[in-house]
Enzyme design. Structure first.
Site, mmCIF file in Angstrom:
data_model
loop_
_atom_site.group_PDB
_atom_site.id
_atom_site.type_symbol
_atom_site.label_atom_id
_atom_site.label_comp_id
_atom_site.label_asym_id
_atom_site.label_seq_id
_atom_site.Cartn_x
_atom_site.Cartn_y
_atom_site.Cartn_z
ATOM 1 N N GLN A 131 -5.340 -9.996 -28.217
ATOM 2 C CA GLN A 131 -5.818 -8.970 -27.293
ATOM 3 C C GLN A 131 -5.050 -7.673 -27.501
ATOM 4 O O GLN A 131 -3.816 -7.688 -27.545
ATOM 5 C CB GLN A 131 -5.591 -9.479 -25.860
ATOM 6 C CG GLN A 131 -6.103 -8.552 -24.795
ATOM 7 C CD GLN A 131 -5.280 -8.678 -23.528
ATOM 8 O OE1 GLN A 131 -4.069 -8.449 -23.567
ATOM 9 N NE2 GLN A 131 -5.922 -9.023 -22.439
ATOM 10 N N GLY A 132 -5.740 -6.568 -27.661
ATOM 11 C CA GLY A 132 -5.047 -5.301 -27.882
ATOM 12 C C GLY A 132 -5.390 -4.265 -26.821
ATOM 13 O O GLY A 132 -6.275 -3.432 -27.019
ATOM 14 N N TYR A 133 -4.704 -4.326 -25.703
ATOM 15 C CA TYR A 133 -4.963 -3.395 -24.599
ATOM 16 C C TYR A 133 -3.830 -2.384 -24.459
ATOM 17 O O TYR A 133 -3.976 -1.198 -24.681
ATOM 18 C CB TYR A 133 -5.088 -4.168 -23.285
ATOM 19 C CG TYR A 133 -6.444 -4.753 -23.026
ATOM 20 C CD1 TYR A 133 -7.371 -4.905 -24.051
ATOM 21 C CD2 TYR A 133 -6.801 -5.171 -21.752
ATOM 22 C CE1 TYR A 133 -8.614 -5.452 -23.812
ATOM 23 C CE2 TYR A 133 -8.041 -5.723 -21.503
ATOM 24 C CZ TYR A 133 -8.945 -5.859 -22.530
ATOM 25 O OH TYR A 133 -10.160 -6.380 -22.273
ATOM 26 N N SER A 134 -2.657 -2.942 -24.010
ATOM 27 C CA SER A 134 -1.535 -2.070 -23.636
ATOM 28 C C SER A 134 -0.999 -1.288 -24.823
ATOM 29 O O SER A 134 -1.112 -1.710 -25.970
ATOM 30 C CB SER A 134 -0.392 -2.908 -23.068
ATOM 31 O OG SER A 134 -0.773 -3.493 -21.863
ATOM 32 N N SER A 166 -0.242 -10.731 -27.438
ATOM 33 C CA SER A 166 0.282 -12.104 -27.496
ATOM 34 C C SER A 166 -0.151 -12.816 -28.767
ATOM 35 O O SER A 166 -1.330 -12.816 -29.100
ATOM 36 C CB SER A 166 -0.228 -12.935 -26.321
ATOM 37 O OG SER A 166 -0.252 -12.185 -25.156
ATOM 38 N N GLU A 249 -8.380 -12.743 -17.001
ATOM 39 C CA GLU A 249 -6.967 -12.938 -17.311
ATOM 40 C C GLU A 249 -6.150 -13.140 -16.037
ATOM 41 O O GLU A 249 -5.294 -14.004 -15.952
ATOM 42 C CB GLU A 249 -6.421 -11.736 -18.083
ATOM 43 C CG GLU A 249 -4.992 -11.948 -18.558
ATOM 44 C CD GLU A 249 -4.376 -10.708 -19.188
ATOM 45 O OE1 GLU A 249 -4.937 -9.608 -19.003
ATOM 46 O OE2 GLU A 249 -3.348 -10.845 -19.859
ATOM 47 N N GLU A 377 1.991 -4.017 -8.223
ATOM 48 C CA GLU A 377 1.632 -2.761 -7.559
ATOM 49 C C GLU A 377 0.145 -2.443 -7.779
ATOM 50 O O GLU A 377 -0.534 -1.991 -6.859
ATOM 51 C CB GLU A 377 2.510 -1.618 -8.076
ATOM 52 C CG GLU A 377 3.981 -1.709 -7.655
ATOM 53 C CD GLU A 377 4.798 -2.708 -8.471
ATOM 54 O OE1 GLU A 377 4.297 -3.199 -9.506
ATOM 55 O OE2 GLU A 377 5.936 -3.021 -8.069
#
Lengths: 393, 374, 393, 374
Positions: A131-134, A166, A249, A377
């Site tokens: 997964q490539g998000y952040s 990950s 997720e 948050e």
């Protein structure tokens, strides 16, 4: 006999005949997990056979349509399969981000070609997805993504960096959010692209955490050529896909968590911090643990209740944020009390045994729970806005 | 009793700050860890500290010390907390120096205190036998044997135990009273096991198997070994609370810097009210901790009979607040706070270890209740 | 003998000669407090004599200048007077909002005429002052004040309503914030006016609280004519005066509080909830109380430390917000644990004895601590902005 | 076991909601208080409730009840929590009905249960003798005397005790076992003292001075009076937790409405992030409480042997969360929340009283530890 009863009998017989004995024992370590993928090394022939047999039935993804390699089962049938597998304690034949993240997103947003091409690879465990998000500088705030794809007609040239990818060092493909429409408003300029990690310009590197080695990586894109057909959904609408996927997720992080089995009372026994009646010796620590137990019972029951509601047709929706928030905060507290119950024993970082240091590493790892998959948050913000409908700040 | 630092104290703190920033910043702890150092501290820095006079901070001048008292020792440890300096200061210069000063005969003082003050030798105190601190639980035995003793038992988590040149061991004597014994860790029958800990220090578990001790191994200036041990432990707790305060302060200060810089959703994250309120709460908690720590140290110097309550309160509060501050630090740093590359995680780790040593917050609450008679 | 030593001797002799024996006993109830004012009824001749003698020396306000009725004492002398009074346990001769709120504000912002006129009345306890800040709809947000004064040349006509005007039904005058410059920016349109409560159009009515009767009132202004000379500081600059005054109030609420003497352990003894060793019987409750004790010791020490720092010349400044926040939250917890230790005994609301119900009323009253004098949220905002210098939200 | 309400249960809840909103809103509690009502409830409303069939909710049909179980009883109490309805429901229809149903002989059931179901008589349970709930501490004595008993002792805080027509009293028998006894509060030797409580209910302290009881005063269907008492108390705790849940929900819902409306500094206060996060946290806590409450009630109905742990957890959590929710309600309401004129304070008061009755959160934590064997 009803259809469902006869289905149950069939399932039971088939499992009896096809699930190897060794696949009916609890998993002992990380390596008992079957992740699939091109480079995956099966830990036993049984593990391989079990995957192949289940994949052939389509039961690695029981409720996906048959034409995409799934089992085509109805909800009731899928439930029966699950119950029968639990009955004989069968291990999951395959676990992957492909199954519980990308798959659902492709089913909802993918083109017919994409579904036919990618989904069967997932069900058979042939391709392992990352997964490539952040990105550095864009953790919770995905709108601040800077990885960009320059439009070259029939392809994009992608440059940038992802973090927290990950297992990326063991994966074959990555699904990534890439800014392809530089002029669009921030949320609308992002596309959801599928990228082969063997392509030129893709590289990856593990990240060391405070808890030690981790499955997390940094992944770099250096002039990577991505064909236009590798986009899911429309250009600039990657945000929709991402949100859909993130809600899957979240539910997962909240529910599982390595800590769910870990228990401060057992820790007190292990470190000898119990009195002659087997009670936690320090009454103040005992009280803290009891209060944790109460909250853990509440959380466990809430998971079941929300599942019941979902089965009854109520959507989970933003409640996933509630579970994510509460579950991860609870897990952190559990680990803290586990460390307290272990006293100085818990401080051990390395020793002669490979499991030495596990409590400390698990405790440190738990701190990430309330950061990854949307921080606590962010979850509270979501609850305030979407569930409580409080006015914008 | 004044809560204000004297000019001398302020100078000491300033020089500690300058020294540690240069010689022992957090990166030094990382180096010690990555090198797999078995002593858990850097001998060269320890020598430099001796040259500054710190190692003899609670040792009388006649034995080579500067005799500035526990408040001064606490100020140094507070600064050590800010840079996470790993040194034998607490073990050797506070715990063992206090044991010798108040429990040693003139002969024992003359022999040992100068070695501590000069940094020539490192001393460590072996007390705990349980995983959670409980000074009343001592089963290690020192049996009378001719003019000397035979020592048998096991000690856990002896801080600085792996690098120590000399041990002071709490043991039960034939009449079940407590005695503190000087034991050479190289003596026959002593076996040390290094237990690398989460904070990258090097404590040891130590086994004593019928270890032969001379008669003068016993610190015998005082009859009441149990009271001596209490005083020694309390000196350690008060000073360790000061280190925890330093951890809390520094973790908070780094977090504050970070949230003033870091942007998200087009804003500095420090502008989000929920983080502002948590930061303001932390500020307040750190201030409260600071008050208890200075109070506990001053009491120890000026009115030791009143000190135990304040010390238990300070240790409990400092444990809680240093953990809270460093945990909030990780959360507010987000993902980078979780990486080993970033230093903030070292504070969280040290807060855990310092909290567990000599009694955590549950221990402290129990002791406050007991000392208050409820 | 130094000057200070001889001053101490003089004070000691004077107190010995002038402080009545009955004024050296702890106050037992509200009515032992001398509030002063036109309608005040002294509870004894001693109380009256004690006020008059102290007022004559100017020692009701020891550090105020002599020309305004104060004692003209230096800081060191004032400290000596305080110590000597504490030594013989002398009661304060006079307690009033005039002394600890209006007085300091007048000394800083008042005109010479105002100082000469009002301050001596305060020092002699002749006039009792009420405070008129809050309004319905403008609690924490004083800029939203709606009580207005229409400019009529040499006077204003004031209309509006104030709430939380403590003891207003027993007071003679009120200092009030009134919007006199309707066109100015919100903070700059407010003036600080001194109003005689006997003037036409002023009326007041007590507010009943959840804890029962209260000193708080609502005060109404209906076409009240206020001469221009009754303004303190400049028109539209009432905000400066108010802020100055509030910082005095905050320090007071944080430090005192009826709860400071109240003690959950004593409560457990009273309700019989102790074991044979006199320990709080429930170990979990005992742990909660011990943690409270630790925080209470921390707070008490912080008060002393900040006092030491102030004596050493460091300003208290925004630290008052820290004390206000922590002190009031602590007091609420203390009351909660007091109620837990009392168990069902604590639930009593009324009984045959006048003190029956005191624990419950005190507990309920404590909830207001974190609201009055600036809410806890306001204090945290102040700390975030002024001490931590966090960016604006 | 299903966490979803059945259609029947949903209907019951809807009708309870409608009835209570009309007949017993919070203003009704205020009226009871201001009138100085000595029974602590309105007889006319109690009769209406009987007509709805509620009073016999856990009573078998043959004795005039509707036998819907504890979950149903809990649903009614949850709605009562929302309007703070003060009725004998918990005392009479839950605690005493359970005692009679599971402990009464056929004769006792025939005589008493129909009176409870019809609302003709109000029953109250007298257990506690200490200020904090402790069912193991029973010193009231029922000495054998011919065919009957002589009862002596003191009971504290008997909920609904002042208005009750009949008491069920837990006492120790000659062999130290526990027995539950039916006692007429008008009998000679019984003295009730009304203790007006903070929640405007009317509990009583009750003194028993050598009260003569017939042999059939003892609930004697079961040998094990202690197990019977445990079941009775657990039924009350689970149902009371449901009331506390209702308190938490309603206080939260009113607060939410308020912060969406109220403006300060030119903004709705509900737009301030710090309040938003606290509100979202409360939402989550209320949801967690709801799960434990329904679990505890269902267990009681479907698997009573498993129920005690869940009930202790539910009572503890509901105590904590109802207090938190109503305390936050006052804080977020600001000054008006402190006025008697506003209703929100009534929730905070009732949360305290309901929390103390049958065991507060510290009690619950202790019991969870004990039942879990640690």
């Amino acid at each position: 006999m009803s259809d469902l009863e006869s289905f149950r009998n069939d399932v039971r017989d088939w499992l009896e005949a096809n699930c190897p004995d060794s696949m009916r024992k609890p998993m002992k370590s990380e390596k008992d997990i079957c992740w699939g993928g091109k480079r995956f090394e099966f830990s036993s022939d049984d593990q391989k056979a079990w995957l192949e047999r289940m994949a052939e039935k389509g039961w690695t993804c029981p409720s996906w349509p048959k034409e995409y390699g799934g089992g085509g089962l109805s909800k009731d049938e899928a439930q029966i399969l699950k119950e029968e597998m639990e009955r004989i304690k069968a291990r999951p034949p395959l676990i992957s981000f492909g199954i519980w993240m990308l798959g659902p997103a492709l089913l909802k947003y993918g083109s017919e070609e994409q579904k036919c091409h990618y989904l069967p690879q997932i069900t058979r465990g042939e391709i392992r997805w990352a997964q490539g998000y952040s990105e550095p500088g864009a953790g919770s705030d995905l709108a601040a993504l800077r990885t960009k794809g320059d439009d070259k007609g029939d392809h994009w040239i992608v440059n940038g960096q992802k973090v927290w990818t990950s297992y990326a060092d063991e994966c074959d493909w990555i699904f990534a959010l890439v800014r392809t429409e530089p002029d669009a408003p921030k949320h609308l300029g992002i596309s959801f692209l599928l990228i082969d990690m063997e392509w030129d310009g893709v590289s990856t590197k593990p990240i060391k955490l405070i808890s030690g080695k981790s499955p997390f990586c940094e992944t770099f894109f250096d002039d990577v050529k991505v064909p236009k057909e590798n986009i899911v959904h429309q250009p600039g609408r990657g945000w929709d896909v991402a949100k859909y996927l993130l809600s899957h997720e979240r539910a997962n992080i909240a529910g599982g968590g390595s800590g769910a089995q870990m228990n401060p009372v057992a820790a007190a026994h292990k470190s000898g911090e119990v009195d002659e009646n087997g009670r936690v010796a320090d009454p103040i620590l005992r009280g803290d643990i009891a209060r944790l137990t109460i909250d853990a019972l509440a959380f466990e029951t809430t998971l079941q209740r929300i599942k019941d509601q979902a089965d009854g047709g109520q959507g989970v929706g933003a409640k996933a944020s509630m579970l994510k928030y509460y579950g991860t905060e609870l897990n952190k507290r559990r680990h803290e009390l586990n460390m307290s119950a272990l006293g100085s024993d818990g401080l051990l970082w390395e020793g002669e045994n490979p499991e030495d240091g596990d409590p400390a590493r698990g405790w440190l790892r738990s701190r990430a729970n309330s950061i990854e998959g949307g921080t606590s948050e962010i979850q509270l913000n979501i609850l305030a806005k979407r569930v409580l409908e409080l006015p914008g700040g | 009793m004044s809560y204000i630092l004297s000019e001398e104290e302020q100078m000491l703190r300033d020089s500690a700050q300058a020294f540690l920033a240069e010689k022992s910043p957090v990166s030094e702890l990382r180096r010690l860890r990555d090198e797999g150092c078995k002593d858990g501290f850097r001998h060269a820095i320890w020598k430099d500290m001796a040259d500054m006079g710190w190692n003899g901070i609670v040792i009388p001048e006649e034995f080579g010390g500067v005799d500035m008292g526990f408040t001064a020792a606490g100020l140094i440890l507070q600064e050590m907390g800010r840079t996470l300096a790993a040194t034998p200061f607490l073990a050797s210069s506070v715990l063992c120096a206090t044991a010798l000063r108040y429990g040693g005969t003139d002969g024992q003082k003359s022999e040992h205190l100068p070695k501590i003050a000069s940094g020539e030798k490192v001393y460590a105190l072996a007390v705990d036998e349980k995983a959670r601190h409980d000074a009343s639980h001592i089963e290690t035995r020192a049996r009378k044997d001719g003019n000397g003793f035979r020592l048998s038992g096991q000690k856990r988590h002896v801080v600085c135990g792996n690098g120590a040149d000399m041990l002071i061991v709490a043991a039960r004597m034939d009449d079940d009273s407590i005695g503190l014994f000087l034991v050479d860790p190289e003596a026959s029958g002593v076996e040390r096991t290094l237990r690398r800990s989460v904070d990258s220090h090097a404590p040891a578990n130590i086994q004593f198997d019928d270890v032969k001790l001379d008669g003068d191994a016993l610190l015998s200036e005082t009859e009441d070994g149990s009271a001596l041990l209490d005083l020694v432990l309390d000196s350690g707790r008060a000073c360790l609370a000061a280190e925890q305060l330093g951890i809390a302060e520094e973790a908070f200060s780094r977090t504050l810097d970070y949230i003033k810089e870091r942007e998200q959703f087009g804003q500095k994250i420090g502008s989000f009210q929920s983080l502002q309120h948590r930061a303001a709460h932390l500020l307040t908690e750190v201030e409260m901790t600071q008050s208890l720590v200075i109070k506990a140290l001053r009491q120890l110097d000026e009115a030791p009979s009143q000190a135990p309550l304040w010390i238990a309160a300070a240790k409990a509060k400092a444990t809680r607040v240093s953990r809270l501050s460093s945990a909030e630090a990780i959360q507010m740093h987000g993902g980078v706070g979780m990486t080993d590359e970033y230093e903030i995680g070292f504070f969280y780790k040290r807060a855990q270890a310092a909290g567990e040593f000599l009694g955590d917050d549950a221990w402290g609450a129990g002791r406050v209740a007991q000392l208050s008679g409820y």
